[in-house]
Design a protein around this motif. Sequence first.
Motif, short mmCIF file in Angstrom:
data_model
loop_
_atom_site.label_atom_id
_atom_site.label_comp_id
_atom_site.label_asym_id
_atom_site.label_seq_id
_atom_site.Cartn_x
_atom_site.Cartn_y
_atom_site.Cartn_z
N LYS A 55 -24.10 56.19 -0.85
CA LYS A 55 -23.80 55.72 -2.20
C LYS A 55 -23.55 56.90 -3.15
O LYS A 55 -22.63 56.87 -3.97
N PHE A 56 -24.37 57.94 -3.01
CA PHE A 56 -24.21 59.12 -3.86
C PHE A 56 -22.84 59.75 -3.67
O PHE A 56 -22.12 60.04 -4.63
N THR B 240 -20.18 58.41 -2.41
CA THR B 240 -19.11 57.48 -2.82
C THR B 240 -18.90 57.56 -4.33
O THR B 240 -17.76 57.66 -4.82
N ARG B 241 -20.01 57.51 -5.09
CA ARG B 241 -19.89 57.61 -6.55
C ARG B 241 -19.33 58.95 -6.97
O ARG B 241 -18.51 59.03 -7.90
N LEU B 242 -19.76 60.03 -6.31
CA LEU B 242 -19.27 61.35 -6.65
C LEU B 242 -17.77 61.46 -6.38
O LEU B 242 -17.01 62.03 -7.18
N THR B 243 -17.31 60.90 -5.25
CA THR B 243 -15.89 60.95 -4.91
C THR B 243 -15.05 60.16 -5.91
O THR B 243 -14.00 60.62 -6.37
N VAL B 244 -15.53 58.96 -6.27
CA VAL B 244 -14.80 58.13 -7.24
C VAL B 244 -14.73 58.84 -8.59
O VAL B 244 -13.68 58.88 -9.25
N SER B 245 -15.86 59.42 -9.04
CA SER B 245 -15.88 60.13 -10.32
C SER B 245 -14.94 61.32 -10.31
O SER B 245 -14.21 61.58 -11.28
#
Length: 283
Positions: free
Chosen positions: A13-14, A16-21
């Motif tokens: 999850k971490f 994934t969120r970092l990649t999207v950001s």
Amino acid sequence: MMKKRNSMSPRAKFWTRLTVSALIMASLYTIAFAFTDLNMRKPDATFISILRRMFVDSWLNIETISEWIETGQLLGPLWNADVFADVPRYLSLMIETICIAFVGTLMGAVLAFPVAFFASNNMVGRFSFIGKNILSFIRAFPELVFAIIFVFAVGIGPFAGVLAIGINSIGMLGKLYSEVIESIDKSVLEALRSSGANQAQVIWYGVIPQIIPECLSYVIYRYEIDLRSSTVLGIVGAGGIGVPLMLYADNRNWEHVGMMLIIIILTITIVDYLSAYIRRRIV
């Protein structure tokens, strides 16, 4: 039927969120650079020459000093007589700027109190969102926008600057006041209510004494900000030293601009030291 559990681990999850950001930020930067004109244009004067004219030529008469060095004869004043002749006028405009900021901050500090009480949860309960929205709406507009509006409404002059500073200060001071009110010691209020005090007496004897020192500190700090802002409001005709500053800058008269900037810097520095000393004594 059992719900399907999310099989994604916290680590996944971490990332994934970092990649999207990161993708969103990269897209924003790409759009910003694509639509921004970054081509260099040849300036009328170099940055160093402008600085020299602003902070050296505004004080000294370089031609006289050069002739004095070459010939050994002093043929004129060493200082820039044309600029120094206007210093009294600049000082009077700086005093006007100080007064604009003071009156505007005082108006905002007084008018922010009722709005702050109306925006405090422990004062009005669930209706506090109305006061908070009012303060947020005021803070959404910078002083310069208010100054432009009031220049058209009341005319060019210091009064427009006072109104712009005062209205904008209500938004910021009201928010700070409300946060101070919400953090007061409730046991004092409960003691006053148990002794038969009405709401007005609770506010006067229980709330006001607790919030005055911190609120005064915020008002003094806000005055520092308003003094800086009032030097800019003159650009749109709201009085103060900003009016000649804009005119001389438009005409590339950097010697006079430099002298005004020196006066502004010295004044703001003195006010900063005085306000910091007063805040320390209050708090």
